[in-house]
Design a protein around this motif. Sequence first.
Motif, PDB file in Angstrom:
ATOM      1  N   TRP A   4       0.815  -1.204   0.000  1.00  0.00           N
ATOM      2  CA  TRP A   4       0.000   0.000   0.000  1.00  0.00           C
ATOM      3  C   TRP A   4       0.853   1.260   0.000  1.00  0.00           C
ATOM      4  CZ3 TRP A   4      -4.598  -0.844  -1.616  1.00  0.00           C
ATOM      5  CH2 TRP A   4      -5.206  -2.078  -1.359  1.00  0.00           C
ATOM      6  N   GLN A   5       2.011   1.179   0.629  1.00  0.00           N
ATOM      7  CA  GLN A   5       2.950   2.302   0.578  1.00  0.00           C
ATOM      8  C   GLN A   5       3.441   2.514  -0.852  1.00  0.00           C
ATOM      9  OE1 GLN A   5       3.944   4.420   2.965  1.00  0.00           O
ATOM     10  NE2 GLN A   5       5.483   5.491   1.722  1.00  0.00           N
ATOM     11  N   LEU A   6       3.790   1.397  -1.526  1.00  0.00           N
ATOM     12  CA  LEU A   6       4.244   1.486  -2.919  1.00  0.00           C
ATOM     13  C   LEU A   6       3.141   2.028  -3.815  1.00  0.00           C
ATOM     14  CD1 LEU A   6       6.302   0.903  -5.151  1.00  0.00           C
ATOM     15  CD2 LEU A   6       5.439  -1.443  -5.237  1.00  0.00           C
ATOM     16  N   LEU A   7       1.906   1.558  -3.602  1.00  0.00           N
ATOM     17  CA  LEU A   7       0.787   2.031  -4.408  1.00  0.00           C
ATOM     18  C   LEU A   7       0.567   3.529  -4.214  1.00  0.00           C
ATOM     19  CD1 LEU A   7      -1.569   1.383  -6.302  1.00  0.00           C
ATOM     20  CD2 LEU A   7      -2.948   0.841  -4.280  1.00  0.00           C
ATOM     21  N   MET A   8       0.678   4.003  -2.988  1.00  0.00           N
ATOM     22  CA  MET A   8       0.509   5.427  -2.719  1.00  0.00           C
ATOM     23  C   MET A   8       1.573   6.248  -3.448  1.00  0.00           C
ATOM     24  SD  MET A   8       0.938   7.566   0.828  1.00  0.00           S
ATOM     25  CE  MET A   8       2.712   7.453   0.616  1.00  0.00           C
ATOM     26  N   GLU A   9       2.816   5.762  -3.433  1.00  0.00           N
ATOM     27  CA  GLU A   9       3.896   6.494  -4.073  1.00  0.00           C
ATOM     28  C   GLU A   9       3.709   6.516  -5.589  1.00  0.00           C
ATOM     29  OE1 GLU A   9       7.587   4.894  -2.723  1.00  0.00           O
ATOM     30  OE2 GLU A   9       7.258   5.469  -0.637  1.00  0.00           O
ATOM     31  N   VAL A  52       9.671   1.259  -7.740  1.00  0.00           N
ATOM     32  CA  VAL A  52       8.949   2.016  -8.766  1.00  0.00           C
ATOM     33  C   VAL A  52       9.681   1.925 -10.099  1.00  0.00           C
ATOM     34  CG1 VAL A  52       8.233   4.331  -9.492  1.00  0.00           C
ATOM     35  CG2 VAL A  52       7.875   3.595  -7.129  1.00  0.00           C
ATOM     36  N   MET A  53      10.998   2.045 -10.071  1.00  0.00           N
ATOM     37  CA  MET A  53      11.784   1.996 -11.295  1.00  0.00           C
ATOM     38  C   MET A  53      11.722   0.614 -11.936  1.00  0.00           C
ATOM     39  SD  MET A  53      15.081   4.278 -10.114  1.00  0.00           S
ATOM     40  CE  MET A  53      15.912   4.085 -11.679  1.00  0.00           C
ATOM     41  N   ASP A  54      11.719  -0.429 -11.124  1.00  0.00           N
ATOM     42  CA  ASP A  54      11.622  -1.785 -11.660  1.00  0.00           C
ATOM     43  C   ASP A  54      10.291  -1.993 -12.384  1.00  0.00           C
ATOM     44  OD1 ASP A  54      14.110  -2.391 -10.653  1.00  0.00           O
ATOM     45  OD2 ASP A  54      13.351  -3.324  -8.824  1.00  0.00           O
ATOM     46  N   PHE A 274       8.972   7.479 -17.348  1.00  0.00           N
ATOM     47  CA  PHE A 274       9.602   8.797 -17.428  1.00  0.00           C
ATOM     48  C   PHE A 274       9.737   9.434 -16.043  1.00  0.00           C
ATOM     49  CE2 PHE A 274       7.977   8.741 -21.920  1.00  0.00           C
ATOM     50  CZ  PHE A 274       9.228   8.696 -22.495  1.00  0.00           C
ATOM     51  N   THR A 275       8.736   9.256 -15.193  1.00  0.00           N
ATOM     52  CA  THR A 275       8.869   9.805 -13.842  1.00  0.00           C
ATOM     53  C   THR A 275       9.964   9.083 -13.065  1.00  0.00           C
ATOM     54  OG1 THR A 275       7.121   8.325 -13.007  1.00  0.00           O
ATOM     55  CG2 THR A 275       6.461  10.525 -13.724  1.00  0.00           C
ATOM     56  N   SER A 276      10.129   7.777 -13.331  1.00  0.00           N
ATOM     57  CA  SER A 276      11.183   7.027 -12.637  1.00  0.00           C
ATOM     58  C   SER A 276      12.566   7.490 -13.063  1.00  0.00           C
ATOM     59  CB  SER A 276      11.023   5.525 -12.896  1.00  0.00           C
ATOM     60  OG  SER A 276      11.385   5.183 -14.224  1.00  0.00           O
ATOM     61  N   ILE A 277      12.712   7.928 -14.314  1.00  0.00           N
ATOM     62  CA  ILE A 277      13.988   8.494 -14.752  1.00  0.00           C
ATOM     63  C   ILE A 277      14.266   9.791 -13.999  1.00  0.00           C
ATOM     64  CG2 ILE A 277      15.248   9.459 -16.714  1.00  0.00           C
ATOM     65  CD1 ILE A 277      14.919   6.426 -16.761  1.00  0.00           C
ATOM     66  N   GLY A 278      13.198  10.553 -13.756  1.00  0.00           N
ATOM     67  CA  GLY A 278      13.360  11.776 -12.972  1.00  0.00           C
ATOM     68  C   GLY A 278      13.830  11.498 -11.556  1.00  0.00           C
ATOM     69  N   LEU A 279      13.509  10.304 -11.026  1.00  0.00           N
ATOM     70  CA  LEU A 279      13.962   9.949  -9.675  1.00  0.00           C
ATOM     71  C   LEU A 279      15.478   9.897  -9.570  1.00  0.00           C
ATOM     72  CD1 LEU A 279      11.479   7.011  -8.839  1.00  0.00           C
ATOM     73  CD2 LEU A 279      11.319   9.393  -8.119  1.00  0.00           C
ATOM     74  N   LEU A 280      16.145   9.671 -10.703  1.00  0.00           N
ATOM     75  CA  LEU A 280      17.605   9.559 -10.691  1.00  0.00           C
ATOM     76  C   LEU A 280      18.289  10.917 -10.558  1.00  0.00           C
ATOM     77  CD1 LEU A 280      18.017   6.952 -13.590  1.00  0.00           C
ATOM     78  CD2 LEU A 280      18.087   6.504 -11.137  1.00  0.00           C
ATOM     79  N   MET A 281      17.539  11.959 -10.822  1.00  0.00           N
ATOM     80  CA  MET A 281      18.137  13.291 -10.795  1.00  0.00           C
ATOM     81  C   MET A 281      18.395  13.763  -9.368  1.00  0.00           C
ATOM     82  SD  MET A 281      19.227  15.895 -12.452  1.00  0.00           S
ATOM     83  CE  MET A 281      18.567  15.639 -14.097  1.00  0.00           C
TER      84      MET A 281
END
Length: 322
Positions: A4-9, A52-54, A274-281
């Motif tokens: 549920w934490q992952l789903l919220m994120e 999320v990235m996976d 695309f949002t997961s790529i932004g996580l790398l920034m």
Amino acid sequence: MDFWQLLMEILLLLGAAFVLGAVAQRLKQSAIVGYLLAGTLLGPFLFNAQAVMDVAELGVALLLFSIGLEFSFGRLKRLGRVALVGGSLQVTATLGAFALLTLIFLPLPQALSLGAIAALSSTAVVLRVLVDRAEVDAVHGRTALGILLLQDIAVVPLVLMLTIMASGGTAREVAFRILWTLASAGGLVVVFYLVFYQLVPRVLTSGGMYANRELVVLLAILAAVGSTWASHAVGLSPALGAFLAGMLLGESPFATQIRSDVGSLRTLFVTLFFTSIGLLMDPAWLLRYGGLALAAVAGIMVVKTLVIFIIGRLLRMAPRYS
């Protein structure tokens, strides 16, 4: 991992992507810019960023699967010269150019690593822009797709090269890895041909199954995600495997329906990608080394544009397409 934490994120990321994507669109920019910014802004507040990235990796595969559905063996054959010759020249020339440029500051293994990174392009970004502009079937669109497919193939030997440089290995071990990769690729092509070109169309036409909308949707998703997993399992590019599966299914009369069935799922996962790529920034790093980053981006754009232009002219393409 708390589901549920992952789903919220994921929901937070998708919500931010919607808002910032709409803002980017309003400013006459690609919505991708907003998606990347959403990941960058929310990245520090996520605890399951890797999960999320996976999950988001499926986005690229689904994009390639749906594009493969629009292709045929004839169209792929026409891309053959551009993909094999142009793509091979692009990867080797770009790798060599950046390796030589960085060899002034770095040892050879690191220079080759940076050259390999610079030689590749983001299949998801390029194809998403081409799809948005309805330019996949244009001359430059088909050429770009051919080179991107070759780059996906080149990932395997490039990763193998970097692994060997990092860990070493005898000539026998290197030869074994290469033969195993080739055998895996050949076996996967045969399996995909039997399943997606022979079996799936027959299943859809038997017993009125095609009339059941739910079964067709399930089969489409199973084909897209299953081909992605199979390619990853044998050490090949998941996106390339998904494209091959889509292209084989594209020869059947159900291609249009299947493409429609996976459309919403593709949009979801591509946006998440695309949002997961932004996580790398890392904004703090970017502020500190912004000048260096801009110089690197400019260098990559200039060198790769020049390399591609020369290759295009060698292949007798018009200057505007090159």
